[in-house]
Motif scaffolding. Sequence first.
Motif, PDB file in Angstrom:
ATOM      1  N   UNK A 103       1.006  -1.118  -0.009  1.00 41.41           N
ATOM      2  CA  UNK A 103       0.013  -0.175  -0.006  1.00 41.41           C
ATOM      3  C   UNK A 103       0.930   1.216   0.078  1.00 41.41           C
ATOM      4  N   UNK A 104       1.929   1.421   0.813  1.00 34.52           N
ATOM      5  CA  UNK A 104       2.806   2.487   0.893  1.00 34.52           C
ATOM      6  C   UNK A 104       3.666   2.891  -0.415  1.00 34.52           C
ATOM      7  N   UNK A 105       3.998   1.690  -1.050  1.00 34.19           N
ATOM      8  CA  UNK A 105       4.817   1.745  -2.066  1.00 34.19           C
ATOM      9  C   UNK A 105       3.734   2.205  -3.406  1.00 34.19           C
ATOM     10  N   UNK A 106       2.511   1.578  -3.392  1.00 37.10           N
ATOM     11  CA  UNK A 106       1.522   2.124  -4.296  1.00 37.10           C
ATOM     12  C   UNK A 106       1.435   3.607  -4.111  1.00 37.10           C
ATOM     13  N   UNK A 107       1.188   4.266  -3.037  1.00 34.49           N
ATOM     14  CA  UNK A 107       1.082   5.487  -2.470  1.00 34.49           C
ATOM     15  C   UNK A 107       2.146   6.469  -3.080  1.00 34.49           C
ATOM     16  N   UNK A 108       3.395   6.090  -2.870  1.00 34.22           N
ATOM     17  CA  UNK A 108       4.494   6.740  -3.292  1.00 34.22           C
ATOM     18  C   UNK A 108       4.613   6.755  -4.896  1.00 34.22           C
ATOM     19  N   UNK A 109       3.892   5.903  -5.468  1.00 33.87           N
ATOM     20  CA  UNK A 109       4.015   5.673  -6.908  1.00 33.87           C
ATOM     21  C   UNK A 109       3.100   6.670  -7.547  1.00 33.87           C
ATOM     22  N   UNK A 110       2.008   7.064  -6.623  1.00 36.17           N
ATOM     23  CA  UNK A 110       0.721   7.754  -6.972  1.00 36.17           C
ATOM     24  C   UNK A 110       1.289   9.103  -6.910  1.00 36.17           C
ATOM     25  N   UNK A 111       1.978   9.405  -5.917  1.00 36.37           N
ATOM     26  CA  UNK A 111       2.182  10.785  -5.366  1.00 36.37           C
ATOM     27  C   UNK A 111       2.479  11.852  -6.695  1.00 36.37           C
ATOM     28  N   UNK A 112       3.450  11.452  -7.538  1.00 35.47           N
ATOM     29  CA  UNK A 112       3.925  12.528  -8.708  1.00 35.47           C
ATOM     30  C   UNK A 112       2.801  12.634  -9.667  1.00 35.47           C
ATOM     31  N   UNK A 113       1.466  11.840  -9.521  1.00 35.71           N
ATOM     32  CA  UNK A 113       0.532  12.279 -10.335  1.00 35.71           C
ATOM     33  C   UNK A 113      -0.758  13.089  -9.668  1.00 35.71           C
ATOM     34  N   UNK A 114      -0.866  12.663  -8.177  1.00 36.03           N
ATOM     35  CA  UNK A 114      -1.894  13.619  -7.684  1.00 36.03           C
ATOM     36  C   UNK A 114      -1.415  14.144  -6.777  1.00 36.03           C
TER      37      UNK A 114
ATOM     38  N   UNK B 299      -4.022  12.425  -2.726  1.00 31.66           N
ATOM     39  CA  UNK B 299      -3.624  11.060  -2.390  1.00 31.66           C
ATOM     40  C   UNK B 299      -4.311  10.643  -1.096  1.00 31.66           C
ATOM     41  N   UNK B 300      -5.822   9.842  -1.643  1.00 27.87           N
ATOM     42  CA  UNK B 300      -6.289   9.552  -0.547  1.00 27.87           C
ATOM     43  C   UNK B 300      -6.527   7.881  -0.527  1.00 27.87           C
TER      44      UNK B 300
ATOM     45  N   UNK C 182      -5.771   5.170  -3.648  1.00 24.83           N
ATOM     46  CA  UNK C 182      -4.883   4.111  -3.465  1.00 24.83           C
ATOM     47  C   UNK C 182      -5.879   2.586  -3.948  1.00 24.83           C
ATOM     48  N   UNK C 183      -6.850   2.627  -3.261  1.00 23.95           N
ATOM     49  CA  UNK C 183      -7.662   1.389  -3.448  1.00 23.95           C
ATOM     50  C   UNK C 183      -7.956   1.355  -4.868  1.00 23.95           C
ATOM     51  N   UNK C 184      -8.285   2.225  -5.677  1.00 24.11           N
ATOM     52  CA  UNK C 184      -8.725   2.237  -7.056  1.00 24.11           C
ATOM     53  C   UNK C 184      -7.429   1.661  -7.701  1.00 24.11           C
ATOM     54  N   UNK C 185      -6.477   2.072  -7.491  1.00 26.39           N
ATOM     55  CA  UNK C 185      -5.005   1.740  -8.148  1.00 26.39           C
ATOM     56  C   UNK C 185      -4.703   0.201  -7.856  1.00 26.39           C
TER      57      UNK C 185
ATOM     58  N   UNK D 115     -11.363  -2.585  -2.657  1.00 26.50           N
ATOM     59  CA  UNK D 115     -12.496  -1.851  -2.112  1.00 26.50           C
ATOM     60  C   UNK D 115     -11.800  -1.055  -0.979  1.00 26.50           C
ATOM     61  N   UNK D 116     -12.010   0.273  -0.727  1.00 30.58           N
ATOM     62  CA  UNK D 116     -11.406   1.212   0.058  1.00 30.58           C
ATOM     63  C   UNK D 116     -11.516   0.579   1.624  1.00 30.58           C
ATOM     64  N   UNK D 117     -12.715  -0.248   1.986  1.00 33.15           N
ATOM     65  CA  UNK D 117     -12.558  -0.649   3.484  1.00 33.15           C
ATOM     66  C   UNK D 117     -11.345  -1.559   3.356  1.00 33.15           C
ATOM     67  N   UNK D 118     -10.872  -2.384   2.434  1.00 32.90           N
ATOM     68  CA  UNK D 118      -9.839  -3.205   2.627  1.00 32.90           C
ATOM     69  C   UNK D 118      -8.459  -2.537   3.156  1.00 32.90           C
ATOM     70  N   UNK D 119      -8.303  -1.147   2.823  1.00 27.33           N
ATOM     71  CA  UNK D 119      -7.057  -0.646   3.348  1.00 27.33           C
ATOM     72  C   UNK D 119      -7.021  -0.493   4.672  1.00 27.33           C
ATOM     73  N   UNK D 120      -8.324  -0.331   5.477  1.00 28.45           N
ATOM     74  CA  UNK D 120      -8.244  -0.170   6.918  1.00 28.45           C
ATOM     75  C   UNK D 120      -8.280  -1.171   7.629  1.00 28.45           C
ATOM     76  N   UNK D 121      -7.979  -2.280   7.187  1.00 27.85           N
ATOM     77  CA  UNK D 121      -7.185  -3.491   7.954  1.00 27.85           C
ATOM     78  C   UNK D 121      -5.813  -3.028   8.178  1.00 27.85           C
ATOM     79  N   UNK D 122      -5.038  -2.416   7.464  1.00 26.40           N
ATOM     80  CA  UNK D 122      -3.738  -1.987   7.399  1.00 26.40           C
ATOM     81  C   UNK D 122      -3.470  -0.647   7.999  1.00 26.40           C
ATOM     82  N   UNK D 123      -4.278   0.495   7.704  1.00 30.35           N
ATOM     83  CA  UNK D 123      -4.087   1.780   8.335  1.00 30.35           C
ATOM     84  C   UNK D 123      -5.319   2.334   8.743  1.00 30.35           C
TER      85      UNK D 123
END
Length: 220
Positions: free
Chosen positions: A10-21, A26-27, A31-34, A38-46
Amino acid sequence: MATRLDRKLVAETALRLLNDVGLEGLTLRRIAKELDVQAPALYWHFKNKQELLDEMATALLRRMTEPAAEAGDGHGGGDWRAMLTESCRQTRHTLLGYRDGGKVFGGTRLGDQSLLRPMESLLAAMGDAGFTPERAARAWFTTYAYTIGYVIEEQSVFPVPGDPRRDPAYDQEERMRSVGADYPLTAAAGAEMFGNIADGFDDGLRAVIAGIEATLLHGR
């Protein structure tokens, strides 16, 4: 086979998206879309965006400390000035590779204590040179704050990594036209501050380290 979702991915994906958004765009939903989840899946980790930023900053710190680790960084025994200079330069270099990298990194909490080894070595070298532990800590934090602040300002001038185009607000000719007549010294200062920013960083860093040596090492 689906890729296993974990904090690192998730963190590596977020860093990759930074230059675009950028940081504002960066929400967790983006990140879930990338990641095609589903967005709720990320809340298991953050639990929230701050936890994600902490993990992103940890990933950035890992990149910063790789050169020292590959060089077999030892425990003290080095030139503290060179070590401090290289640490600040590597921090700046890494953060400039990511849009809003300075803002992402500043004010976050480290998630991997093994990454503290280069800092331990630097503080040990400063102790060998005569710094008290308190003054060595103050010296490190001063140069760290200088570097993060400089990067944030630098990225406001050149917001997109690798793109030499300035933000229009920092157009030098327009600035001279708009303020030069009434505030010529301020206009000239702006040309210096936002002109050759890379050299400005090194000049400022030398001044900070010289001040540290004069006041925290040899001063009372």
